[in-house]
Design a protein around this motif. Structure first.
Motif, PDB file in Angstrom:
ATOM      1  N   ILE A  61       0.819  -1.223   0.000  1.00 40.51           N
ATOM      2  CA  ILE A  61       0.000   0.000   0.000  1.00 40.51           C
ATOM      3  C   ILE A  61       0.850   1.270   0.000  1.00 40.51           C
ATOM      4  N   LEU A  64      -0.464   4.384  -1.714  1.00 42.02           N
ATOM      5  CA  LEU A  64      -1.703   4.982  -1.216  1.00 42.02           C
ATOM      6  C   LEU A  64      -1.458   5.924  -0.048  1.00 42.02           C
ATOM      7  N   ILE A  65      -0.326   5.711   0.659  1.00 41.76           N
ATOM      8  CA  ILE A  65      -0.111   6.451   1.902  1.00 41.76           C
ATOM      9  C   ILE A  65       0.569   7.789   1.624  1.00 41.76           C
ATOM     10  N   PRO A  66      -0.074   8.894   1.981  1.00 44.82           N
ATOM     11  CA  PRO A  66       0.595  10.198   1.827  1.00 44.82           C
ATOM     12  C   PRO A  66       1.802  10.245   2.770  1.00 44.82           C
ATOM     13  N   GLN A  68       3.056  12.385   4.611  1.00 45.08           N
ATOM     14  CA  GLN A  68       2.905  13.062   5.910  1.00 45.08           C
ATOM     15  C   GLN A  68       2.415  12.111   7.002  1.00 45.08           C
ATOM     16  N   VAL A  69       1.654  11.109   6.626  1.00 44.56           N
ATOM     17  CA  VAL A  69       1.118  10.220   7.670  1.00 44.56           C
ATOM     18  C   VAL A  69       1.723   8.825   7.583  1.00 44.56           C
ATOM     19  N   ALA A  72       2.803   7.195  11.059  1.00 46.85           N
ATOM     20  CA  ALA A  72       1.632   6.789  11.846  1.00 46.85           C
ATOM     21  C   ALA A  72       1.022   5.517  11.266  1.00 46.85           C
ATOM     22  N   SER A  73       0.913   5.465   9.930  1.00 46.13           N
ATOM     23  CA  SER A  73       0.317   4.271   9.311  1.00 46.13           C
ATOM     24  C   SER A  73       1.194   3.046   9.566  1.00 46.13           C
ATOM     25  N   VAL A  76       0.750   1.738  13.077  1.00 46.19           N
ATOM     26  CA  VAL A  76      -0.512   1.012  13.275  1.00 46.19           C
ATOM     27  C   VAL A  76      -0.401  -0.389  12.685  1.00 46.19           C
ATOM     28  N   THR A  80      -0.434  -3.847  14.868  1.00 49.35           N
ATOM     29  CA  THR A  80      -1.441  -4.885  14.613  1.00 49.35           C
ATOM     30  C   THR A  80      -0.799  -6.266  14.633  1.00 49.35           C
TER      31      THR A  80
END
Lengths: 203, 201
Positions: A61, A64-66, A68-69, A72-73, A76, A80
């Motif tokens: 992915i 898909l991930i900008p 800036q975040v 954090a993604s 997470v 998980t």
């Protein structure tokens, strides 16, 4: 980035970029849970599981991930898989889970895992990321095995719980204490550096 | 899509997906994890109250649980107290077995401890520490024998052995045991735990 063959991508995790001996990452679990081989092995495998699946998901992915975040993604996603590993150990290997205690949840903050996502999986294809994660995991497991073998044999005179030293042997209790972890790791790092120097000078 | 919206969408979906995944994993493993804990406690009760065939929880508070061990006929034959207290560097959790009149300790089992390996961790050691607790008279507070002796015969009825080099860990266990016996005795006197007439469940 120089292009490597798939084989080299795997091998680099074992030696030239070994997470523990060369990159000095993930030292907290390396020092904390290597008093016994079984714990070192369990920690190595749990970390490998998290690293491999996090790398897989992140490389899938990544577009898909900008940016800036992204951290954090990643966290997470990593958390998980760590929770999955933690629950799995508690359900099927309660003794090991008890021994490892808080160090399983702490895999979340193991620098090797976030480091590989940031440095590799977010920039490379799924296949290469997987190979890289496998290599790094093998390197980590290897390092933990070497360290815990030394500590268990010298510290308790056993290997995987079986007596290997004769009755003449008096266990060096310091080796299963935190100080023993630092001593053993320090000596191993010294040896690794020496080998690296020797091979470099020959080239 | 605007960047801020995209950030929001990505983070929310990552969170939602991982949340629902974990909920599934949690549900699948919950039963087994509880079973493991239950099994560990049962095994400890059988060890600390000899002759136990079945057990029941009689009282529960944070860090203090009382189980009753019953024989084949379902009569209460002893108490198992599962209690946690402060050790040398972290919590010590132990299971203490006594007879129903709270006068005699049948056995002590350490469930969890993080004492210094090689020193305080010997509270788990049968020959150095645990065997000296069997059959001690706990009708009054127990005390420690210092310096340590070799055999249980050298100890007075309400004395237990100290671990050489780990006085603090030994004292911690002693304090946990004395406090919990006292606490259970008070609970029984207050009628919060009834002697010998519990429903089996």
């Amino acid at each position: 980035m120089p292009t490597r063959s798939i084989g080299q991508e795997y091998i680099k995790g074992l030696w030239s970029e070994n997470p523990v001996f060369r990159q000095l990452l993930g030292l907290c679990p390396t020092l904390a849970v290597t008093g016994w081989v079984i714990n070192g092995l369990a920690m190595g495998l749990a970390t490998s599981f998290v690293l491999i699946f996090s790398s897989l998901v992140v490389s899938l992915i990544k577009k898909l991930i900008p940016s800036q975040v992204r951290i954090a993604s990643y966290i997470v996603i990593i958390a998980t898989f760590v929770t999955v590993a933690d629950r799995f150990l508690a359900a099927y290997f309660p003794d090991i889970s008890k021994d490892l205690g808080p160090y399983v949840p702490l895999i979340v903050v193991n620098c090797i895992i976030l480091g590989r996502q940031e440095a590799f999986s977010s920039k490379n294809s799924v296949g290469r990321s997987l190979i890289d994660a496998l290599g790094m995991s093998s390197g980590f497991v290897l390092a933990l095995l070497v360290l815990s073998s030394i500590r268990e044999i010298l510290g308790s005179g056993t290997y995987l719980g079986h007596q290997v030293m004769g009755s003449w042997f008096k266990p060096w209790i310091i080796m299963i204490l935190p100080a023993g972890a630092f001593l053993a790791l320090g000596i191993l790092l010294g040896i690794a550096l020496q080998i690296e120097k020797k091979t470099k000078s020959r080239v | 899509m605007k960047l801020s919206v995209r950030m929001l969408v990505v983070l929310t979906s990552v969170g939602l997906l991982s949340g629902s995944f974990l909920a599934t994993v949690g549900r699948l493993t919950k039963e087994r994890i509880e079973l493991n804990k239950q099994r560990e406690i049962e095994a400890a009760i059988i060890k600390v109250v000899p002759g136990t065939e079945s057990s029941a929880k009689l009282y529960e508070e944070k860090d203090f649980k009382v189980y009753g061990g019953k024989n084949q006929d379902g009569t209460l034959i002893g108490y198992g107290i599962l209690v946690s207290g402060i050790g040398f560097q972290d919590k010590i959790t132990l299971m203490l077995g006594s007879d129903i009149s709270l006068t005699k300790i049948s056995r002590l089992e350490i469930i969890e401890q993080k004492e210094t390996p090689g020193l305080g961790a010997k509270i788990e050691d049968e020959d150095v520490f645990l065997k000296f607790w069997e059959g001690r008279d706990c009708s009054r507070p127990l005390s420690l024998r210092k310096p340590a002796v070799r055999t249980a015969e050298e100890l007075a009825a309400s004395e237990v052995n100290t671990i050489t080099g780990a006085t603090i860990s030994s004292e911690s266990v002693l304090k946990i045991v004395n406090d919990s016996v006292e606490r259970l005795r008070r609970l029984i006197n207050e009628g919060q735990i009834q002697k010998g007439e519990q429903d089996a469940h």
